[in-house]
Write a protein that holds these residues in place. Structure first.
Motif, PDB file in Angstrom:
ATOM      1  N   ILE A 156      30.580  34.661  34.272  1.00 29.67           N
ATOM      2  CA  ILE A 156      30.100  34.479  32.978  1.00 29.67           C
ATOM      3  C   ILE A 156      29.277  35.519  32.556  1.00 29.67           C
ATOM      4  CG2 ILE A 156      29.267  32.780  31.120  1.00 29.67           C
ATOM      5  CD1 ILE A 156      32.264  32.271  32.336  1.00 29.67           C
ATOM      6  N   ARG A 157      28.087  35.423  33.292  1.00 31.43           N
ATOM      7  CA  ARG A 157      27.240  36.563  33.159  1.00 31.43           C
ATOM      8  C   ARG A 157      27.544  37.798  33.025  1.00 31.43           C
ATOM      9  NH1 ARG A 157      21.458  34.818  36.018  1.00 31.43           N
ATOM     10  NH2 ARG A 157      20.837  36.674  34.573  1.00 31.43           N
ATOM     11  N   GLN A 158      28.540  38.081  33.996  1.00 35.37           N
ATOM     12  CA  GLN A 158      29.244  39.574  33.968  1.00 35.37           C
ATOM     13  C   GLN A 158      30.024  39.950  32.826  1.00 35.37           C
ATOM     14  OE1 GLN A 158      31.942  39.962  37.391  1.00 35.37           O
ATOM     15  NE2 GLN A 158      32.813  41.544  36.597  1.00 35.37           N
ATOM     16  N   LYS A 159      30.551  38.893  32.200  1.00 33.90           N
ATOM     17  CA  LYS A 159      31.477  39.002  31.109  1.00 33.90           C
ATOM     18  C   LYS A 159      30.530  39.275  29.790  1.00 33.90           C
ATOM     19  CE  LYS A 159      35.777  38.074  32.508  1.00 33.90           C
ATOM     20  NZ  LYS A 159      36.693  39.302  32.523  1.00 33.90           N
ATOM     21  N   LEU A 160      29.335  38.535  29.871  1.00 36.76           N
ATOM     22  CA  LEU A 160      28.637  38.619  28.762  1.00 36.76           C
ATOM     23  C   LEU A 160      27.825  40.052  28.790  1.00 36.76           C
ATOM     24  CD1 LEU A 160      27.127  35.014  28.603  1.00 36.76           C
ATOM     25  CD2 LEU A 160      28.565  35.980  26.959  1.00 36.76           C
ATOM     26  N   ASP A 161      27.363  40.230  30.023  1.00 33.39           N
ATOM     27  CA  ASP A 161      26.723  41.569  30.272  1.00 33.39           C
ATOM     28  C   ASP A 161      27.591  42.684  29.577  1.00 33.39           C
ATOM     29  OD1 ASP A 161      24.628  40.315  31.019  1.00 33.39           O
ATOM     30  OD2 ASP A 161      25.060  40.664  33.216  1.00 33.39           O
ATOM     31  N   GLU A 162      28.988  42.746  30.039  1.00 36.24           N
ATOM     32  CA  GLU A 162      29.775  43.770  29.788  1.00 36.24           C
ATOM     33  C   GLU A 162      29.903  43.805  28.087  1.00 36.24           C
ATOM     34  OE1 GLU A 162      33.480  42.714  31.738  1.00 36.24           O
ATOM     35  OE2 GLU A 162      32.725  43.149  33.671  1.00 36.24           O
ATOM     36  N   ALA A 163      29.974  42.593  27.409  1.00 40.16           N
ATOM     37  CA  ALA A 163      29.861  42.775  25.979  1.00 40.16           C
ATOM     38  C   ALA A 163      28.663  42.832  25.436  1.00 40.16           C
ATOM     39  CB  ALA A 163      30.661  41.489  25.664  1.00 40.16           C
ATOM     40  N   SER A 164      27.508  43.210  26.132  1.00 45.28           N
ATOM     41  CA  SER A 164      26.323  43.457  25.735  1.00 45.28           C
ATOM     42  C   SER A 164      25.853  41.985  24.816  1.00 45.28           C
ATOM     43  CB  SER A 164      26.152  44.568  24.883  1.00 45.28           C
ATOM     44  OG  SER A 164      26.587  45.629  25.450  1.00 45.28           O
ATOM     45  N   VAL A 165      26.116  40.832  25.552  1.00 43.43           N
ATOM     46  CA  VAL A 165      25.506  39.782  24.626  1.00 43.43           C
ATOM     47  C   VAL A 165      24.447  39.378  25.294  1.00 43.43           C
ATOM     48  CG1 VAL A 165      26.346  37.539  23.857  1.00 43.43           C
ATOM     49  CG2 VAL A 165      27.996  38.979  24.075  1.00 43.43           C
ATOM     50  N   PRO A 166      23.323  39.048  24.446  1.00 44.28           N
ATOM     51  CA  PRO A 166      22.123  38.625  25.067  1.00 44.28           C
ATOM     52  C   PRO A 166      22.319  36.989  25.064  1.00 44.28           C
ATOM     53  CG  PRO A 166      21.851  38.852  22.569  1.00 44.28           C
ATOM     54  CD  PRO A 166      23.109  39.526  22.916  1.00 44.28           C
ATOM     55  N   TYR A 167      21.342  36.414  26.318  1.00 45.24           N
ATOM     56  CA  TYR A 167      21.682  34.998  26.677  1.00 45.24           C
ATOM     57  C   TYR A 167      20.256  34.637  27.450  1.00 45.24           C
ATOM     58  CZ  TYR A 167      23.375  36.856  31.015  1.00 45.24           C
ATOM     59  OH  TYR A 167      23.500  37.670  32.005  1.00 45.24           O
ATOM     60  N   ALA A 168      20.168  33.275  27.515  1.00 46.43           N
ATOM     61  CA  ALA A 168      18.983  32.802  28.315  1.00 46.43           C
ATOM     62  C   ALA A 168      19.920  31.978  29.370  1.00 46.43           C
ATOM     63  CB  ALA A 168      18.052  32.057  27.504  1.00 46.43           C
ATOM     64  N   VAL A 169      19.417  31.879  30.441  1.00 45.03           N
ATOM     65  CA  VAL A 169      19.822  31.001  31.733  1.00 45.03           C
ATOM     66  C   VAL A 169      19.037  29.881  31.906  1.00 45.03           C
ATOM     67  CG1 VAL A 169      20.780  30.939  33.858  1.00 45.03           C
ATOM     68  CG2 VAL A 169      21.122  33.169  32.584  1.00 45.03           C
ATOM     69  N   HIS A 170      19.617  28.680  31.924  1.00 50.06           N
ATOM     70  CA  HIS A 170      18.773  27.336  32.338  1.00 50.06           C
ATOM     71  C   HIS A 170      19.581  26.463  33.729  1.00 50.06           C
ATOM     72  CE1 HIS A 170      16.780  27.625  28.421  1.00 50.06           C
ATOM     73  NE2 HIS A 170      17.998  28.017  28.359  1.00 50.06           N
ATOM     74  N   VAL A 171      18.738  26.349  34.457  1.00 48.85           N
ATOM     75  CA  VAL A 171      19.620  25.547  35.758  1.00 48.85           C
ATOM     76  C   VAL A 171      18.797  24.230  35.932  1.00 48.85           C
ATOM     77  CG1 VAL A 171      20.049  25.526  38.143  1.00 48.85           C
ATOM     78  CG2 VAL A 171      20.303  27.765  36.820  1.00 48.85           C
ATOM     79  N   GLU A 172      19.570  23.352  35.603  1.00 51.78           N
ATOM     80  CA  GLU A 172      19.038  21.841  35.943  1.00 51.78           C
ATOM     81  C   GLU A 172      19.766  21.114  37.099  1.00 51.78           C
ATOM     82  OE1 GLU A 172      16.545  20.369  34.085  1.00 51.78           O
ATOM     83  OE2 GLU A 172      16.157  22.230  33.023  1.00 51.78           O
ATOM     84  N   VAL A 173      19.266  20.112  37.541  1.00 46.02           N
ATOM     85  CA  VAL A 173      19.777  19.380  38.694  1.00 46.02           C
ATOM     86  C   VAL A 173      19.828  17.837  38.006  1.00 46.02           C
ATOM     87  CG1 VAL A 173      19.659  18.498  40.803  1.00 46.02           C
ATOM     88  CG2 VAL A 173      19.021  20.682  40.430  1.00 46.02           C
ATOM     89  N   GLY A 174      21.070  17.196  38.052  1.00 46.47           N
ATOM     90  CA  GLY A 174      21.090  15.750  37.772  1.00 46.47           C
ATOM     91  C   GLY A 174      22.587  15.439  37.048  1.00 46.47           C
TER      92      GLY A 174
END
Lengths: 169, 79
Positions: free
Chosen positions: A70-88
């Protein structure tokens, strides 16, 4: 600015949702995209014998794997994003996160399933729809596997037949 | 509400199975997506009472925007 929560689990269906997110961004770049990966917690019986640092490292490794495409696809399209990782618990955390971040939308992908399979299976998308009042954009992906489509009805049918036979005796 | 917000709309009245009609109509109109309201019922309730939103999600070809209001099942209960 449209704030969008995009939960990613690393499944093949996420590909359909990322295509949608990229096309929406291209038509409206005023989007604030938040990727969320939720990892299942380890059983407490296992967690008792494993170092916390190791558990954290394993969760990070798994989330990196899930987010990679997903990050690769967004990077290729130059789409900015924030990443959050949670456990639960996935659905609860997605609903909570959408509320906490004041998201305008949640974008999720789902497998195409029939009513019976949806009832028997523990579906994250259905739970999210139950829990949140934030609008959810659902992108239906691939059809459920043959094992799910035919195995579950056969299993349920066999179970019911067994109950009928047991009741008759 | 649409009029108040000066949004153009067109009404289509169809007869038949709701989910199938919605999906078919969206495809016929070449819609980018479908916007549908949902009651937020559980999967079990959806199976027993029927959830058009759930059926539309799993049969639509494009994106489906599901908006759940605060409404509950009691609202639909007979008086």
């Amino acid at each position: 600015m449209l704030k969008v929560l995009f939960p990613v689990d690393g499944s093949s269906n996420s590909r359909h949702a990322v295509r949608y997110v990229v096309s929406e961004f291209q038509s409206n770049p005023a989007m604030d995209i938040h990727l969320l990966n939720v990892q299942r917690p380890f059983s407490r019986y296992i967690a008792r014998f494993v170092d916390r640092k190791d558990i954290k490292a394993m969760h990070n490794e798994e989330s990196e794997k899930a987010l990679r495409l997903i990050r690769q696809k967004l990077d290729e399209a130059s789409v900015p994003y924030a990443v959050h990782v949670e456990v639960g618990e996935k659905a609860t955390l997605i609903a909570e996160f959408a509320k906490r971040l004041h998201c305008d939308q949640i974008v999720m992908s789902t497998t195409r399933k029939n009513s019976l399979v949806r009832t028997v299976e523990d579906s994250v998308t259905n739970k999210v729809l139950e829990l949140t009042t934030v609008p959810v954009i659902m992108i239906a992906g691939d059809a459920a596997s043959k094992a799910e489509r035919y195995g579950i009805p056969v299993g349920v049918g066999t179970g019911l037949a067994w109950l009928v036979v047991a009741a008759a005796n | 509400m649409l009029d108040a917000n000066r949004l153009g709309w067109r009404l289509h009245v169809l007869m038949g199975e709701p989910a199938a009609c919605i999906v078919e109509q969206a495809a016929m109109l070449g819609s980018r997506g479908i916007v549908i309201g949902a009651r937020g019922v559980t999967v079990g309730e959806a199976l027993l009472l029927g959830s058009v939103a759930q059926q539309v999600i799993h049969t639509a070809r494009g994106a489906v925007l599901v908006v759940r209001g605060p409404a509950t099942l009691e609202e639909n209960a007979p008086c």
